[in-house]
Design a protein around this motif. Structure first.
Motif, PDB file in Angstrom:
ATOM      1  N   HIS A 357       0.824  -1.209   0.000  1.00 24.99           N
ATOM      2  CA  HIS A 357       0.000   0.000   0.000  1.00 24.99           C
ATOM      3  C   HIS A 357       0.860   1.262   0.000  1.00 24.99           C
ATOM      4  O   HIS A 357       0.539   2.240  -0.696  1.00 24.99           O
ATOM      5  CB  HIS A 357      -0.936  -0.004   1.210  1.00 24.99           C
ATOM      6  N   VAL A 358       1.942   1.260   0.768  1.00 19.30           N
ATOM      7  CA  VAL A 358       2.819   2.425   0.792  1.00 19.30           C
ATOM      8  C   VAL A 358       3.425   2.662  -0.590  1.00 19.30           C
ATOM      9  O   VAL A 358       3.436   3.790  -1.105  1.00 19.30           O
ATOM     10  CB  VAL A 358       3.926   2.246   1.849  1.00 19.30           C
ATOM     11  N   GLY A 359       3.935   1.593  -1.212  1.00 22.28           N
ATOM     12  CA  GLY A 359       4.499   1.735  -2.550  1.00 22.28           C
ATOM     13  C   GLY A 359       3.473   2.167  -3.575  1.00 22.28           C
ATOM     14  O   GLY A 359       3.764   2.983  -4.456  1.00 22.28           O
ATOM     15  N   LEU A 360       2.246   1.636  -3.457  1.00 19.81           N
ATOM     16  CA  LEU A 360       1.187   1.988  -4.402  1.00 19.81           C
ATOM     17  C   LEU A 360       0.787   3.454  -4.265  1.00 19.81           C
ATOM     18  O   LEU A 360       0.621   4.166  -5.266  1.00 19.81           O
ATOM     19  CB  LEU A 360      -0.019   1.074  -4.173  1.00 19.81           C
ATOM     20  N   VAL A 361       0.627   3.915  -3.040  1.00 22.17           N
ATOM     21  CA  VAL A 361       0.279   5.326  -2.831  1.00 22.17           C
ATOM     22  C   VAL A 361       1.398   6.228  -3.330  1.00 22.17           C
ATOM     23  O   VAL A 361       1.144   7.273  -3.958  1.00 22.17           O
ATOM     24  CB  VAL A 361      -0.021   5.583  -1.337  1.00 22.17           C
ATOM     25  N   ALA A 362       2.645   5.839  -3.068  1.00 23.34           N
ATOM     26  CA  ALA A 362       3.771   6.641  -3.547  1.00 23.34           C
ATOM     27  C   ALA A 362       3.779   6.711  -5.071  1.00 23.34           C
ATOM     28  O   ALA A 362       4.004   7.775  -5.657  1.00 23.34           O
ATOM     29  CB  ALA A 362       5.079   6.051  -3.029  1.00 23.34           C
ATOM     30  N   ALA A 363       3.534   5.561  -5.727  1.00 24.84           N
ATOM     31  CA  ALA A 363       3.536   5.546  -7.193  1.00 24.84           C
ATOM     32  C   ALA A 363       2.400   6.381  -7.765  1.00 24.84           C
ATOM     33  O   ALA A 363       2.580   7.118  -8.743  1.00 24.84           O
ATOM     34  CB  ALA A 363       3.440   4.109  -7.692  1.00 24.84           C
ATOM     35  N   ALA A 364       1.206   6.273  -7.160  1.00 24.71           N
ATOM     36  CA  ALA A 364       0.062   7.035  -7.666  1.00 24.71           C
ATOM     37  C   ALA A 364       0.190   8.523  -7.364  1.00 24.71           C
ATOM     38  O   ALA A 364      -0.297   9.365  -8.140  1.00 24.71           O
ATOM     39  CB  ALA A 364      -1.230   6.482  -7.061  1.00 24.71           C
ATOM     40  N   SER A 365       0.849   8.875  -6.260  1.00 26.02           N
ATOM     41  CA  SER A 365       0.956  10.286  -5.883  1.00 26.02           C
ATOM     42  C   SER A 365       1.784  11.088  -6.875  1.00 26.02           C
ATOM     43  O   SER A 365       1.713  12.324  -6.893  1.00 26.02           O
ATOM     44  CB  SER A 365       1.574  10.409  -4.486  1.00 26.02           C
ATOM     45  N   GLU A 366       2.557  10.404  -7.709  1.00 24.57           N
ATOM     46  CA  GLU A 366       3.323  11.119  -8.724  1.00 24.57           C
ATOM     47  C   GLU A 366       2.396  11.911  -9.643  1.00 24.57           C
ATOM     48  O   GLU A 366       2.777  12.985 -10.152  1.00 24.57           O
ATOM     49  CB  GLU A 366       4.164  10.138  -9.538  1.00 24.57           C
ATOM     50  N   VAL A 367       1.187  11.415  -9.850  1.00 24.14           N
ATOM     51  CA  VAL A 367       0.213  12.142 -10.674  1.00 24.14           C
ATOM     52  C   VAL A 367      -0.069  13.517 -10.073  1.00 24.14           C
ATOM     53  O   VAL A 367      -0.064  14.544 -10.771  1.00 24.14           O
ATOM     54  CB  VAL A 367      -1.082  11.326 -10.804  1.00 24.14           C
ATOM     55  N   LEU A 368      -0.333  13.554  -8.766  1.00 19.38           N
ATOM     56  CA  LEU A 368      -0.630  14.831  -8.106  1.00 19.38           C
ATOM     57  C   LEU A 368       0.573  15.763  -8.132  1.00 19.38           C
ATOM     58  O   LEU A 368       0.438  16.974  -8.363  1.00 19.38           O
ATOM     59  CB  LEU A 368      -1.055  14.575  -6.660  1.00 19.38           C
ATOM     60  N   LEU A 369       1.765  15.207  -7.893  1.00 21.21           N
ATOM     61  CA  LEU A 369       2.958  16.043  -7.847  1.00 21.21           C
ATOM     62  C   LEU A 369       3.279  16.618  -9.226  1.00 21.21           C
ATOM     63  O   LEU A 369       3.662  17.791  -9.347  1.00 21.21           O
ATOM     64  CB  LEU A 369       4.132  15.222  -7.320  1.00 21.21           C
ATOM     65  N   ALA A 383      -0.626  20.900 -17.347  1.00 20.39           N
ATOM     66  CA  ALA A 383      -0.441  20.092 -16.139  1.00 20.39           C
ATOM     67  C   ALA A 383      -1.356  18.876 -16.147  1.00 20.39           C
ATOM     68  O   ALA A 383      -0.947  17.770 -15.779  1.00 20.39           O
ATOM     69  CB  ALA A 383      -0.702  20.944 -14.903  1.00 20.39           C
ATOM     70  N   ALA A 384      -2.611  19.060 -16.557  1.00 16.76           N
ATOM     71  CA  ALA A 384      -3.545  17.936 -16.610  1.00 16.76           C
ATOM     72  C   ALA A 384      -3.096  16.897 -17.628  1.00 16.76           C
ATOM     73  O   ALA A 384      -3.181  15.684 -17.380  1.00 16.76           O
ATOM     74  CB  ALA A 384      -4.948  18.440 -16.938  1.00 16.76           C
ATOM     75  N   LEU A 385      -2.607  17.358 -18.785  1.00 10.59           N
ATOM     76  CA  LEU A 385      -2.117  16.419 -19.793  1.00 10.59           C
ATOM     77  C   LEU A 385      -0.888  15.670 -19.285  1.00 10.59           C
ATOM     78  O   LEU A 385      -0.751  14.451 -19.478  1.00 10.59           O
ATOM     79  CB  LEU A 385      -1.788  17.163 -21.085  1.00 10.59           C
ATOM     80  N   ALA A 386       0.022  16.378 -18.605  1.00 10.36           N
ATOM     81  CA  ALA A 386       1.203  15.722 -18.040  1.00 10.36           C
ATOM     82  C   ALA A 386       0.805  14.700 -16.984  1.00 10.36           C
ATOM     83  O   ALA A 386       1.415  13.625 -16.887  1.00 10.36           O
ATOM     84  CB  ALA A 386       2.140  16.765 -17.441  1.00 10.36           C
ATOM     85  N   ALA A 387      -0.222  15.012 -16.192  1.00 13.54           N
ATOM     86  CA  ALA A 387      -0.701  14.064 -15.183  1.00 13.54           C
ATOM     87  C   ALA A 387      -1.224  12.792 -15.838  1.00 13.54           C
ATOM     88  O   ALA A 387      -0.991  11.675 -15.347  1.00 13.54           O
ATOM     89  CB  ALA A 387      -1.785  14.715 -14.328  1.00 13.54           C
ATOM     90  N   PHE A 388      -1.939  12.941 -16.963  1.00 15.65           N
ATOM     91  CA  PHE A 388      -2.441  11.768 -17.681  1.00 15.65           C
ATOM     92  C   PHE A 388      -1.289  10.934 -18.231  1.00 15.65           C
ATOM     93  O   PHE A 388      -1.287   9.700 -18.122  1.00 15.65           O
ATOM     94  CB  PHE A 388      -3.367  12.212 -18.809  1.00 15.65           C
ATOM     95  N   LEU A 389      -0.297  11.599 -18.810  1.00 17.13           N
ATOM     96  CA  LEU A 389       0.829  10.877 -19.383  1.00 17.13           C
ATOM     97  C   LEU A 389       1.626  10.144 -18.313  1.00 17.13           C
ATOM     98  O   LEU A 389       2.025   8.988 -18.497  1.00 17.13           O
ATOM     99  CB  LEU A 389       1.734  11.841 -20.151  1.00 17.13           C
ATOM    100  N   VAL A 390       1.882  10.796 -17.187  1.00 18.16           N
ATOM    101  CA  VAL A 390       2.686  10.155 -16.151  1.00 18.16           C
ATOM    102  C   VAL A 390       1.935   8.997 -15.504  1.00 18.16           C
ATOM    103  O   VAL A 390       2.556   8.050 -14.991  1.00 18.16           O
ATOM    104  CB  VAL A 390       3.131  11.189 -15.093  1.00 18.16           C
ATOM    105  N   THR A 586      13.613   6.118 -13.696  1.00 22.72           N
ATOM    106  CA  THR A 586      12.506   6.500 -12.809  1.00 22.72           C
ATOM    107  C   THR A 586      12.551   7.987 -12.501  1.00 22.72           C
ATOM    108  O   THR A 586      11.524   8.674 -12.523  1.00 22.72           O
ATOM    109  CB  THR A 586      12.582   5.692 -11.507  1.00 22.72           C
ATOM    110  N   PHE A 587      13.745   8.502 -12.218  1.00 25.31           N
ATOM    111  CA  PHE A 587      13.865   9.913 -11.864  1.00 25.31           C
ATOM    112  C   PHE A 587      13.354  10.828 -12.968  1.00 25.31           C
ATOM    113  O   PHE A 587      12.701  11.839 -12.710  1.00 25.31           O
ATOM    114  CB  PHE A 587      15.332  10.251 -11.557  1.00 25.31           C
ATOM    115  N   VAL A 588      13.649  10.484 -14.225  1.00 27.72           N
ATOM    116  CA  VAL A 588      13.341  11.397 -15.325  1.00 27.72           C
ATOM    117  C   VAL A 588      11.869  11.352 -15.724  1.00 27.72           C
ATOM    118  O   VAL A 588      11.419  12.196 -16.518  1.00 27.72           O
ATOM    119  CB  VAL A 588      14.240  11.079 -16.538  1.00 27.72           C
ATOM    120  N   ALA A 589      11.088  10.414 -15.199  1.00 29.78           N
ATOM    121  CA  ALA A 589       9.701  10.234 -15.635  1.00 29.78           C
ATOM    122  C   ALA A 589       8.863  11.508 -15.569  1.00 29.78           C
ATOM    123  O   ALA A 589       8.188  11.858 -16.545  1.00 29.78           O
ATOM    124  CB  ALA A 589       9.045   9.111 -14.829  1.00 29.78           C
ATOM    125  N   PRO A 590       8.828  12.254 -14.449  1.00 26.38           N
ATOM    126  CA  PRO A 590       7.999  13.473 -14.447  1.00 26.38           C
ATOM    127  C   PRO A 590       8.453  14.511 -15.454  1.00 26.38           C
ATOM    128  O   PRO A 590       7.620  15.227 -16.032  1.00 26.38           O
ATOM    129  CB  PRO A 590       8.132  13.980 -13.000  1.00 26.38           C
TER     130      PRO A 590
END
Length: 654
Positions: A357-369, A383-390, A586-590
């Motif tokens: 659960h911790v890993g899943l929340v961390a992975a999904a939170s990248e969308v918000l960040l 920003a919304a388009l970038a959130a969809f892509l990430v 992983t780092f470059v994804a956002p």
């Protein structure tokens, strides 16, 4: 205004609000009707539902030994003399086949009786000489029968060992039905209803919210029709966390421009990633490493750092010996595991599920960040388009998702550092923002050792781009790194400088491979491995767009991300393999998502044809991400394989 008129208007507003609430509730229930229909009617055969015993079975088994056995890709679980398996399914019809892949594997014959509910459906003798075999049991039921399978084994074994079970499956014929139990359907229906109401609170209209959730409801219903056990397991693990995560996301995004679309991307990312992480047929070997790390830390004594070092040594992490030459991995941070030490009391899978659960929340939170960063740098639409892509980037669904939760948690903190750095550059006069940046950098480095490199290099790269802020940015990087090394990694640094660096200097490949370093070409070859060819080209174009379109601080953030990625690739290419685990992809994804979104937004500005071209590219990128997700899951998924050719593997569908 008269009191009577004021009261009349108040009453009218209350009635309108009540009418809207009733309409929303009615529509939410209507969205769940496909699930309720499947629960009422069930699946007509031929259909098969299979549970791999071992990992992921704690919710269904009673009377089994707590230890699991993992033999390559095959998982098994020992039953005691009296044991049961309670599947969240019902069956009804003339031809029902229950299959068990089992063996005795202890001295002495075992007389086995199999019950479904209170009904005896089979009795047989199981001998160790029989080896592994599949026992098939046919029975019928004129009424709906819950699949509570009880196993009673009488044998001379004094260790209370019954059968060594690999998997259990139930199959139904065309004239027989199988369906989900009421509790499971209630969870699934509640998730759909809750998501609709959360979407409405976030600002979606009824039609749009319904349009987004109809595919989800129909998709779950179809899945429950084809293979009911999988959505039942996912509902058990994810129903509450899905509502909590999306509800918190709605509170954070409600007043943000285009925030509702970021919320939809968050729900998409959480459900897609959660479906892989908690799939009942999935088990990634690193899960065992993390669980053992928690157990070893719990049994060790001393300070947190000392307990972490003891766990590292017992697991041969960071201090392992390979081929007569001292090898190493970057050590895990004990700070990540400390919160899980007291989780074990809740159940056999509690530690695994908590870290999942911790890993899943961390992975999904990248969308918000990413949405937050994009909103500051390029505006709400980009920003919304970038959130969809990430949310759909292939690297988000690689093996990191399934068992490398410290990496995911550290990466989320890395992206938080990027967001706070953007805030500091956009309003440098607000000193408290610099303090927040320093604390986030320290937290990232303390939680995950790889952040020592990613955060430090990013802040240094940003300092090179923004010379006026170079002292404070470089100071934060130096302070966070020095504090982390002093608090967490002094013993490892001593080994690094006294043994590992000299060994590399003399030509050793310390990760155990003859040529442990990737080399320049090997490092560059990893770019299309995770991103294909479209993303790198679009992201490179996005940097040019950012140079022309964005404010100078916004462009500097993206440029610093590109510089950091180049530096990480260079470290990875060094001989000796010291930096093979820096997780540069992983780092470059956002940054990839943000730069690609800028390119597509620029294309959309070129008239109707540009908008259509951008839309088609977005669809292509989404399809690419989903296809890579399916490939990763097929590659890393746990499969119960047969140990002999004549023994079939478990059925996975009709």
């Amino acid at each position: 205004m008269k009191d009577s008129d004021r009261a009349s208007r108040t009453w009218s507003s209350v009635r309108q609000l009540g009418s809207r609430v009733v309409s929303d509730l009615a529509l939410a229930v209507a969205l769940a009707l496909p699930l309720l229909f499947v629960a009422l009617v069930g699946t007509r055969g031929p259909a098969v539902a299979t549970l791999n015993l071992g990992p992921n079975d704690a919710a269904y088994v009673r009377g089994f030994k707590p230890e699991l056995e993992l033999d390559s890709e095959r998982a098994v679980h020992w039953s005691r003399h009296e044991a049961s398996i309670d599947l969240p399914l019902w069956v009804q019809g003339d031809t029902i086949e229950l299959a068990l892949r089992l063996e005795r594997a202890v001295a002495g014959d075992g007389r086995v009786r199999v019950f479904v509910g209170r009904r005896l459906v089979d009795a047989f003798v199981c001998r160790s000489s029989d080896g592994i075999r599949v026992r098939r049991i046919a029975f019928s039921s004129s009424e709906r029968t819950r699949l509570r399978v009880a196993l009673s084994t009488d044998g001379p074994d004094l260790r209370d060992l019954g059968l060594r079970l690999d998997w259990i499956s139930v199959g139904v014929s065309p004239r027989t039905r199988m369906g989900l139990d009421g509790a499971t359907v209630s969870r699934l229906a509640f998730v759909v209803c809750a998501l609709f109401l959360i979407f409405r609170l976030a600002g979606f209209g009824r039609r749009l919210a319904s349009g987004l959730l109809v595919p989800l409801s129909l998709g779950i219903a179809a899945w429950a029709w084809i293979d009911p056990l999988v959505p039942a397991h996912l509902a058990l693990k994810l129903w509450l966390s899905t509502i909590v995560v999306t509800g918190m996301g709605a509170l954070l995004l409600r007043r943000q421009p285009a925030g509702r679309w970021a919320l939809a991307c968050l729900a998409l990312a959480y459900l897609l990633k959660g479906g892989g992480v908690f799939h009942p047929h999935f088990f990634y070997p690193d899960i065992q490493v993390h669980r053992r790390f928690v157990y070893e830390m719990r049994g060790a004594s001393g300070t947190l750092t000392e307990r972490g070092r003891e766990a590292q040594r017992k697991l041969h992490q960071a201090y392992r010996v390979v081929g007569g030459t001292r090898g190493y991995n970057f050590p895990y941070s004990p700070l990540f595991y400390a919160p899980f030490i007291r989780v074990h009391w809740a159940g056999p899978e509690s530690v695994d599920d908590a870290m999942r659960h911790v890993g899943l929340v961390a992975a999904a939170s990248e969308v918000l960040l990413v949405f937050w960063i994009g909103s500051m740098l390029a505006g709400a639409n980009a920003a919304a388009l970038a959130a969809f892509l990430v949310a759909l980037l292939p690297v988000s669904y690689s093996r990191l998702l399934y068992g490398m939760w410290p990496t995911l948690t550290g990466h989320a903190l890395d992206v938080l550092v990027v967001a706070l750095a953007a805030r500091c550059l956009l309003a440098p006069e607000r000193r408290w923002r610099w303090m927040a940046l320093a604390l986030a950098a320290l937290a990232a480095c303390l939680i995950y050792v790889g952040s020592l490199f990613t955060v430090s290099l990013f802040l240094v790269a940003l300092a090179l781009c923004e010379i006026r802020r170079a002292p404070i940015l470089a100071g934060i990087a130096a302070a966070a790194s020095a504090a982390t090394v002093a608090l967490m990694y002094r013993p490892f640094v001593a080994v690094l400088w006294s043994e590992i660096v000299p060994a590399i200097w003399h030509g050793a490949a310390l990760t155990g491979a003859p040529e442990a370093g990737d080399g320049s070409l090997g490092a560059l070859a990893r770019v299309p491995l995770f991103y294909g060819w479209a993303y790198p080209l679009l992201a490179a174009a996005g940097l040019l767009v950012a140079r022309r379109r964005l404010a100078r601080p916004a462009f500097q953030i993206l440029l610093a991300g590109a510089m950091t990625y180049a530096a990480l690739l260079g470290l990875r290419a060094l001989p000796g393999g010291m930096f093979r685990d820096v997780k540069e992809s992983t780092f470059v994804a956002p940054f990839i998502a943000l730069a690609t979104a800028l390119t597509l937004m620029e294309l959309a500005r070129r008239g109707r044809h540009g908008r259509w071209a951008a839309a088609m590219i977005v669809l292509g990128l989404a399809a690419f991400g989903l296809s890579e997700y399916a490939g990763y899951f097929a590659t890393y998924g746990m499969r119960a394989v047969a140990v002999a050719e004549e023994v079939p593997a478990p059925p996975l569908g009709p």
